[in-house]
Structure formats: C-alpha cells, structure tokens
Design an enzyme around this catalytic site. Structure first.
Site, PDB file in Angstrom:
ATOM      1  N   CYS A 263       0.794  -1.233   0.000  1.00  0.00           N
ATOM      2  CA  CYS A 263       0.000   0.000   0.000  1.00  0.00           C
ATOM      3  C   CYS A 263       0.823   1.277   0.000  1.00  0.00           C
ATOM      4  O   CYS A 263       0.760   2.056  -0.940  1.00  0.00           O
ATOM      5  CB  CYS A 263      -0.939  -0.009   1.200  1.00  0.00           C
TER       6      CYS A 263
HETATM    7  C1  UGA Z   1      -1.213   0.679   5.383  1.00  0.00           C
HETATM    8  C2  UGA Z   1      -1.966   1.686   6.282  1.00  0.00           C
HETATM    9  O1  UGA Z   1      -1.355   1.725   7.572  1.00  0.00           O
HETATM   10  C3  UGA Z   1      -3.441   1.287   6.421  1.00  0.00           C
HETATM   11  O2  UGA Z   1      -4.124   2.288   7.157  1.00  0.00           O
HETATM   12  C4  UGA Z   1      -4.054   1.194   5.013  1.00  0.00           C
HETATM   13  O3  UGA Z   1      -5.402   0.803   5.056  1.00  0.00           O
HETATM   14  C5  UGA Z   1      -3.282   0.164   4.213  1.00  0.00           C
HETATM   15  O4  UGA Z   1      -1.904   0.571   4.144  1.00  0.00           O
HETATM   16  C6  UGA Z   1      -3.887   0.105   2.845  1.00  0.00           C
HETATM   17  O5  UGA Z   1      -3.816   1.113   2.106  1.00  0.00           O
HETATM   18  O6  UGA Z   1      -4.526  -0.899   2.490  1.00  0.00           O
HETATM   19  P1  UGA Z   1      -0.158  -1.754   5.766  1.00  0.00           P
HETATM   20  O7  UGA Z   1       0.495  -1.570   4.433  1.00  0.00           O
HETATM   21  O8  UGA Z   1      -0.856  -3.020   6.047  1.00  0.00           O
HETATM   22  O9  UGA Z   1      -1.224  -0.584   6.043  1.00  0.00           O
HETATM   23  O10 UGA Z   1       0.997  -1.654   6.855  1.00  0.00           O
HETATM   24  P2  UGA Z   1       1.512  -0.562   7.911  1.00  0.00           P
HETATM   25  O11 UGA Z   1       1.241  -1.043   9.255  1.00  0.00           O
HETATM   26  O12 UGA Z   1       1.032   0.785   7.536  1.00  0.00           O
HETATM   27  O13 UGA Z   1       3.085  -0.646   7.656  1.00  0.00           O
HETATM   28  C7  UGA Z   1       3.646  -0.305   6.389  1.00  0.00           C
HETATM   29  C8  UGA Z   1       5.151  -0.331   6.446  1.00  0.00           C
HETATM   30  O14 UGA Z   1       5.637   0.763   7.216  1.00  0.00           O
HETATM   31  C9  UGA Z   1       5.753  -1.578   7.098  1.00  0.00           C
HETATM   32  O15 UGA Z   1       6.852  -2.010   6.298  1.00  0.00           O
HETATM   33  C10 UGA Z   1       6.214  -1.105   8.459  1.00  0.00           C
HETATM   34  O16 UGA Z   1       7.316  -1.828   8.934  1.00  0.00           O
HETATM   35  C11 UGA Z   1       6.587   0.333   8.170  1.00  0.00           C
HETATM   36  N1  UGA Z   1       6.516   1.236   9.340  1.00  0.00           N
HETATM   37  C12 UGA Z   1       5.320   1.487   9.925  1.00  0.00           C
HETATM   38  C13 UGA Z   1       7.661   1.852   9.800  1.00  0.00           C
HETATM   39  O17 UGA Z   1       8.762   1.655   9.261  1.00  0.00           O
HETATM   40  N2  UGA Z   1       7.568   2.704  10.879  1.00  0.00           N
HETATM   41  C14 UGA Z   1       6.396   2.976  11.477  1.00  0.00           C
HETATM   42  O18 UGA Z   1       6.386   3.777  12.430  1.00  0.00           O
HETATM   43  C15 UGA Z   1       5.251   2.344  11.015  1.00  0.00           C
END
Ligand code: UGA
Length: 421
Positions: A263
């Site tokens: 995403c």
């Molecule tokens: C993301 C959004 O958080 C959701 O709200 C949205 O609905 C979704 O995309 C979508 O568009 O369908 P997701 O891709 O499942 O969700 O995962 P996240 O939890 O957002 O993490 C994304 C990436 O960012 C991961 O690789 C995670 O490790 C990284 N991340 C996240 C960080 O490096 N630091 C952070 O503080 C948070």
C-alpha cells in the site's frame, strides 16, 4: 442486508467476514478456484490474524463463488480487487475495469436498485470517470438513478485488519445520490466512530492523502534518525518527546529501514504520477520515496564498518515479511537488502516465521533456515529486517548484529548497531 464482495484479498475477505459477523449474508466472488474452495471449506485463503476464528464462528453466513451472477441476489456489491502499480508508478485498473464490467452485465438483468461500492484504492476521479461509464454501458442503466455508486476507502492494516475493521478511527463514505447514502449509513450504523460523508473524489483523495502522510511520517522519522545516529542520540527517545505534542501524535514514527507492503509505496508513487500528469511537482512525496529507498541499504553500510569485504561471508537475515504478523513480502525491505548482499558476493541465510515460502519465489538461490537461532549460529553477521516478536527470544551473544527494527534482546550481541540509534 445481502452483500457481495468482489475480490478476496485481505481487504475483501476481512470486510466480508466483518459484515457476516454483523449479521449480514455475504457472497464472495473471485476468479481464483483455490480461494473459492478455501472460503467454502471455512479456511482462510491468506494469512491474517483473527480471520480463521471469524470464519469459524460465522459459518453458514457466507459463501464463495466464481459466478458473478450471484451478485444479482444481493443488495450491495463491494469492489475490493487489487490496483497494482504500473512501471511509471500509476495504478493498473485492469481488475477494477473487469469487476465493473462483470457487475454491469449482471445489473442489466436486475430490476431493483443495486448499490455498487468501490473499496479498491483508486486515484481521485476513477470511480466517476472509469467505473461509472463501464457499469452504465454494460447495464444500459444510469448511475445515481437506476443503481447507486459510492467510494468507501479501507483503512485496514495487514496483520491487524480484523481489529481495524471492528474498531475504525473513522468511516469515509463518498456518495452522490441520496439513496446510496442512506443504504451505506444504515450498513455502517453499528459503528460509533466519526463518519464523514463526502463527494466521491474527495473520499478517493482522503485515502491517498492518509497513506501518503503515514509514509511521510516514517521517512521523516528515518531522516531525523539518520542525523541522530551520527550525533549519538536515540531517535526513539526523541520521537517519544515529539509525539507528546497532541498536534503531532506519537504513532508511525518508528525509525528503521522504512516502509514496504502493498500500500504505502504504491499509493505514494501513484499520487506522484497523478500530480505530474496534472503539471504539479510533488517534491515532498518524491523525497519520501527517495529516503525510503536509501534506508535499507544503510544497514549494509553499517555492516561494512565491521566486515569490510562481504565476499564469501555468510550474512544472516532475520525477517523477510514487510512487517510482522503477515506472510506478505511485497516491497519488503528485505528485497533490496538481499539483492545488495548477493551482489557483494555474500552467502545469505534467512529465516522468517511465515514469509519464507513467498520470499523463496523471488530469491530461490539463498538458503532458508528452520529457526532464527540457526541463522544467528551459522552466520558471520546478522541483519534484523522484520520485528517478529519471537526474535526477542533469541540468543545473540558473541555476534555482530545490525538491527533495522529495534529488537531489544539483540543489544546483548558482541557488536550491536541500530540503523538510526
Ligand atoms: C497501510 C496503512 O497503515 C493502512 O491504514 C491502510 O489501510 C493500508 O496501508 C492500505 O492502504 O490498504 P499496511 O500496508 O498493512 O497498512 O501496513 P503498515 O502497518 O502501515 O506498515 C507499512 C510499512 O511501514 C511496514 O513495512 C512497516 O514496517 C513500516 N513502518 C510502519 C515503519 O517503518 N515505521 C512505522 O512507524 C510504522
């Protein structure tokens, strides 16, 4: 209500099972036989926390089929198909187009009012400029009069999607006609969170702006983290202090090796492509991607401070999924890291509790270990790429560890380097 869900990825599956739990009758439509069979036998076709239990408890309230005709027997159809990236960053609407035309064909044979809701992430304008004309052409009917059309973005995190479905921060509904608005307000009436009703393109943009901002927070935290690393400051302490400001909020400031998944990277790139098409120069969005692409490679730079030549060395990778609690490796930060290690002549041995099968389709040439401990024991240095909880239980003593995700226990290593701390 009777609800049909087109596309059984994690968004479609969780949304559908969530509605089943809320008492609706749900029909899943997908072209993949494997998914249909799995759903009909009560087994989730994907790994997603809590979904198996939801499927067990609501058996009898849902079914899956390959046949679009069954949409006719439902009141609302949610289009939840994927919108992958094209080479130039813009989104590929192939699946959205075919879902719209199949739905339109079925609606041709239906006399009653039917509501079509796009849940797939689509660039502002798509629902009205692409989906609407296709359904109108195939059905011979007029949108907003003979059938309803709406855009209802999903905010489900993979791995936490079930929890997010039942406890949303907000629900956004993009509509034009009154009837569709009423149907969706009724459907979402059990949820007590704020509900925002907008026009269709605004709802489309809310989804992109949300994901782009989350990505921006992460790249910002990483940029500050890189500066902190040079100054000997712990960036996690810094953001603890920053996040206490209620205007800022502490979430999504976990510095490390950046964001992956299906995403955030895709949505930021699609927004950049759209902005450029409109003659805008999205400087911030471009920098967000640039920082994110450089960040994982910083692990290798840190590693080389301790092992100057990686030729013939065995480097262990802990974690291959783009984040914990999923088997998804799309845009995982492990991909550029492993690519670079192989280029430098290193031997790679990796472990992930769930994602090894998916990762081995991209990198069949590396070795996969049975446990995290085996990776540590057999390698000259270890890189921590995903923060799986079980990595807090391993013994890192005597090793060189470069940590991209802040595993506390790894600090016991002989040499420990955090990527931003
Ligand atoms: C993301 C959004 O958080 C959701 O709200 C949205 O609905 C979704 O995309 C979508 O568009 O369908 P997701 O891709 O499942 O969700 O995962 P996240 O939890 O957002 O993490 C994304 C990436 O960012 C991961 O690789 C995670 O490790 C990284 N991340 C996240 C960080 O490096 N630091 C952070 O503080 C948070």
């Amino acid at each position: 209500m009777k609800i049909s869900i087109v596309g059984c990825g994690y968004v479609g599956l969780v949304t559908g099972m969530g509605f089943a739990k809320l008492g609706h009758e749900v029909t899943f439509v997908d072209l993949d036989d494997r998914k249909i069979e799995a759903i009909n036998s009560g087994k989730p076709p994907i790994f997603e926390k809590g979904i198996e239990e939801l499927m067990e408890k609501n058996a009898g309230k849902y079914k899956a089929t390959k046949n679009y005709e069954s949409i006719k027997e439902t009141d609302i159809t949610f289009i939840c198909v994927g919108t992958p990236s094209k080479e130039d960053g813009s989104i590929d609407l192939t699946f959205v187009r075919s879902a719209a035309s199949e739905t339109g064909r079925v609606l041709k044979e239906k006399d009653e009012f039917h509501v079509v809701v796009v849940k797939s992430t689509v660039i502002p304008g798509t629902t009205e400029e692409v989906v609407k004309p296709i359904i109108e052409k195939e059905s011979g009917k007029e949108a907003f009069r003979d059938f309803g059309l709406a855009l209802n973005p999903e905010f489900l995190r993979e791995g936490k999607a079930v929890e997010d479905f039942f406890n949303p921060d907000r629900i956004v509904i993009g509509v034009k006609d009154e009837r569709t608005r009423e149907v969706l307000e009724e459907l979402y009436s059990p949820f007590k969170c704020p509900k925002l009703i907008t026009d269709i393109k605004t709802a489309e943009m809310i989804k992109y702006a949300s994901n782009a901002f989350l990505a921006t927070k992460i790249s910002f935290a990483n940029e500050i983290g890189n500066i902190c690393k040079k100054l000997g400051i712990d960036v996690y302490e810094v953001f603890k202090g920053v996040g206490l400001d209620h205007r800022i909020n502490p979430a999504f400031f976990r510095a490390g090796i950046g964001f992956g998944g299906s995403c955030l990277p895709k949505d930021v790139r699609a927004l950049i492509a759209k902005a450029e098409e409109l003659g805008e120069e999205p400087k911030i969005l471009k920098a967000v991607i640039e920082v994110n692409e450089r960040q994982p490679l910083r692990m290798i730079e840190l590693l080389k401070r301790h092992i100057s030549s990686l030729e013939g060395k065995t480097i262990g990778i802990l974690g291959l999924a783009f984040k914990p609690d999923t088997d998804d490796v799309r845009e995982s930060r492990a991909i550029p890291i492993v690519k670079k290690l192989l280029k430098e002549g290193a031997k790679v041995i990796a472990y992930d509790p769930k994602a090894m099968n998916n990762f081995s389709k991209i990198f069949p040439q590396i070795e996969y270990a049975g446990t995290g401990q085996e990776v540590i024991d057999r390698s000259d240095a270890v890189l921590i790429v995903t923060e799986w909880e079980e990595f807090e239980e391993l013994n890192y003593r005597g090793k060189i560890v470069i940590d991209g995700r802040r595993i506390k226990k790894a600090r016991e290593a002989l040499v420990y380097e955090g990527v931003c701390w």
